[in-house]
Design a protein around this motif. Structure first.
Motif, short mmCIF file in Angstrom:
data_model
loop_
_atom_site.label_atom_id
_atom_site.label_comp_id
_atom_site.label_asym_id
_atom_site.label_seq_id
_atom_site.Cartn_x
_atom_site.Cartn_y
_atom_site.Cartn_z
N GLU A 76 112.41 117.24 -1.67
CA GLU A 76 111.95 116.94 -3.16
C GLU A 76 111.80 115.39 -3.14
OE1 GLU A 76 113.35 117.39 -7.61
OE2 GLU A 76 114.98 116.80 -6.17
N LEU A 77 112.26 114.53 -2.11
CA LEU A 77 111.92 113.16 -2.00
C LEU A 77 110.43 112.97 -1.39
CD1 LEU A 77 115.50 111.52 -0.83
CD2 LEU A 77 114.44 111.36 -3.12
N GLU A 78 110.34 114.05 -0.64
CA GLU A 78 108.76 113.85 0.20
C GLU A 78 107.71 114.32 -1.12
OE1 GLU A 78 108.42 114.90 3.97
OE2 GLU A 78 109.97 113.93 4.73
N GLY A 79 108.26 115.08 -1.97
CA GLY A 79 107.25 115.33 -2.97
C GLY A 79 106.76 116.80 -2.50
N LEU A 80 107.26 117.86 -1.49
CA LEU A 80 106.92 118.95 -1.12
C LEU A 80 107.57 119.89 -2.10
CD1 LEU A 80 107.11 118.70 2.67
CD2 LEU A 80 104.98 118.51 1.22
N ILE A 81 108.53 119.80 -2.70
CA ILE A 81 109.14 120.85 -3.84
C ILE A 81 109.62 120.10 -4.79
CG2 ILE A 81 110.04 122.19 -1.66
CD1 ILE A 81 112.93 121.34 -2.43
N GLN A 82 110.02 120.94 -6.09
CA GLN A 82 110.51 120.37 -6.98
C GLN A 82 111.79 121.26 -7.47
OE1 GLN A 82 108.27 120.80 -10.71
NE2 GLN A 82 109.45 119.58 -11.84
N ILE A 83 112.84 120.76 -7.64
CA ILE A 83 114.29 121.11 -8.15
C ILE A 83 114.45 121.14 -9.67
CG2 ILE A 83 116.78 121.11 -7.79
CD1 ILE A 83 116.37 119.69 -4.97
N ILE A 84 114.30 122.27 -10.17
CA ILE A 84 114.69 122.25 -11.48
C ILE A 84 116.01 122.82 -11.87
CG2 ILE A 84 113.84 123.35 -13.86
CD1 ILE A 84 111.06 123.77 -12.68
N PRO A 85 116.77 122.04 -12.54
CA PRO A 85 118.15 122.21 -12.84
C PRO A 85 118.34 123.54 -13.41
CG PRO A 85 117.71 119.91 -13.44
CD PRO A 85 116.43 120.60 -13.26
N ASN A 86 119.30 124.28 -12.95
CA ASN A 86 119.64 125.74 -13.53
C ASN A 86 118.62 126.76 -13.55
OD1 ASN A 86 122.30 124.59 -14.51
ND2 ASN A 86 120.94 123.64 -16.39
N LYS A 87 117.47 126.39 -12.52
CA LYS A 87 116.53 127.21 -12.39
C LYS A 87 116.18 127.68 -10.88
CE LYS A 87 112.92 128.07 -14.73
NZ LYS A 87 111.41 127.88 -15.39
N GLY A 88 115.94 126.54 -9.93
CA GLY A 88 115.71 126.83 -8.67
C GLY A 88 114.92 125.63 -8.13
N ALA A 89 114.46 125.76 -6.76
CA ALA A 89 113.56 124.78 -6.06
C ALA A 89 112.26 125.77 -5.86
CB ALA A 89 114.06 124.45 -4.86
N TYR A 90 111.26 125.02 -6.35
CA TYR A 90 109.99 125.62 -6.27
C TYR A 90 108.95 124.66 -5.33
CZ TYR A 90 111.69 128.31 -10.17
OH TYR A 90 112.58 129.26 -10.72
N VAL A 91 108.29 125.29 -4.59
CA VAL A 91 107.24 124.55 -3.74
C VAL A 91 106.12 123.86 -4.64
CG1 VAL A 91 105.41 124.84 -2.10
CG2 VAL A 91 107.67 126.10 -1.86
N THR A 92 106.04 122.32 -4.22
CA THR A 92 104.78 121.64 -4.84
C THR A 92 103.71 121.83 -3.86
OG1 THR A 92 106.48 120.30 -6.21
CG2 THR A 92 104.41 119.32 -5.88
N GLY A 93 103.90 121.60 -2.50
CA GLY A 93 103.06 121.51 -1.72
C GLY A 93 102.14 120.43 -1.60
N ILE A 94 101.15 120.40 -0.79
CA ILE A 94 100.04 119.39 -0.72
C ILE A 94 98.77 119.62 -1.59
CG2 ILE A 94 98.70 118.18 0.91
CD1 ILE A 94 101.47 117.58 1.23
N THR A 95 98.50 118.92 -2.45
CA THR A 95 97.35 119.06 -3.54
C THR A 95 96.10 118.46 -2.70
OG1 THR A 95 97.60 117.20 -4.57
CG2 THR A 95 98.87 119.04 -5.29
N ALA A 96 94.80 118.81 -3.29
CA ALA A 96 93.71 118.16 -2.71
C ALA A 96 93.78 116.65 -2.83
CB ALA A 96 92.44 118.79 -3.71
N LYS A 97 94.43 116.13 -4.00
CA LYS A 97 94.46 114.75 -4.23
C LYS A 97 95.35 114.06 -3.33
CE LYS A 97 94.17 110.81 -6.47
NZ LYS A 97 95.51 110.16 -6.14
N ASP A 98 96.74 114.85 -2.81
CA ASP A 98 97.43 114.43 -1.83
C ASP A 98 96.48 114.12 -0.38
OD1 ASP A 98 99.51 114.54 -3.57
OD2 ASP A 98 100.16 116.46 -3.16
N VAL A 99 95.91 115.25 -0.29
CA VAL A 99 95.05 115.15 1.02
C VAL A 99 94.34 114.02 1.09
CG1 VAL A 99 93.33 116.35 2.46
CG2 VAL A 99 95.13 117.74 1.66
#
Length: 230
Positions: free
Chosen positions: A63-86
């Motif tokens: 999450e610190l690297e921005g590759l996933i997002q942890i949503i409290p009481n829901k779970g961890a979801y992939v953020t991945g690398i966007t075109a803007k990130d590239v």
């Protein structure tokens, strides 16, 4: 022996936590997990043969690297690398790779310089044969030799991370539109500038090399490779 050995990276990739983090991160960057996909602690723990604790710790680091997002009481979801990130990564790399080449001019060893020359020669050979996988491996190694030669563990660590973030798209660019051969010609010019101890030219060429790689990627529509591919 001058230079920085990448095996001595600050991140302890050989600890249990480090191995779990590296594996999940690699799976995200390689496309095993798609954008917005939920990562399940229990399933990943079972797959890797570890408890939930190192998986949970890896999630926090991801999450610190921005590759996933942890949503409290829901779970961890992939953020991945966007075109803007590239785009951002390539623009940042263009500056850092230039600095790396400049410093490598000062600190590179004879053995490392010989390996650079051999790398360029072998890449030309495999380009003629159409061996794309070997070209991609040699391209990776060329940059890692420079990271080792720059004599800065901090700069090397940053560049290794950025290098890994865009590995998939880089493989695509090297096999598209003849970029692999052109890229190696640019490598040769960088190598020759380093051999001539011309740090300013090496820096300028390495900077231009990254800009050219990004422009080629955009021209061929490859910057969406990290989007959800279904």
């Amino acid at each position: 022996m001058s230079g920085y050995d990448l095996k001595q990276q600050v991140t302890d990739k050989y600890s249990l936590r480090g191995r779990v983090f590296s594996k999940i991160r690699e799976d995200i960057l390689n496309g095993k997990y798609k954008e917005h996909e939920e990562l399940k602690e229990v399933a990943i723990g079972e797959e890797l043969g570890v408890s939930r604790t190192p998986v949970r710790e890896a999630f926090r680091q991801l999450e610190l690297e921005g590759l996933i997002q942890i949503i409290p009481n829901k779970g961890a979801y992939v953020t991945g690398i966007t075109a803007k990130d590239v785009q951002d990564i390539y623009m940042i790399r263009s500056l850092l790779e230039g600095l790396c080449a400049k410093w490598a001019t000062e600190y590179i060893t004879e053995e490392q310089l010989e390996e650079l020359e051999e790398n360029v020669y072998l890449t030309d050979f495999h380009a003629e044969k159409g061996h794309l996988d070997q070209m991609a491996e040699l391209d990776n190694r060329f940059h890692h030799i420079l990271y080792e030669a720059c004599n800065s563990k901090q700069l090397a660590r940053l560049l290794v991370d950025f290098h890994e973030y865009v590995l998939r798209v880089r493989k695509k660019t090297l096999t598209n539109g003849g970029r692999g051969k052109v890229s190696n010609d640019e490598h040769r010019q960088i190598m020759e500038a380093i051999k001539a101890k011309d740090g300013e030219r090496a820096q300028a060429l390495a900077h231009e090399h990254m800009i050219n790689a990004y422009d080629n990627m955009v021209k061929n529509g490859l910057y969406n490779i990290y989007s959800n591919e279904g």
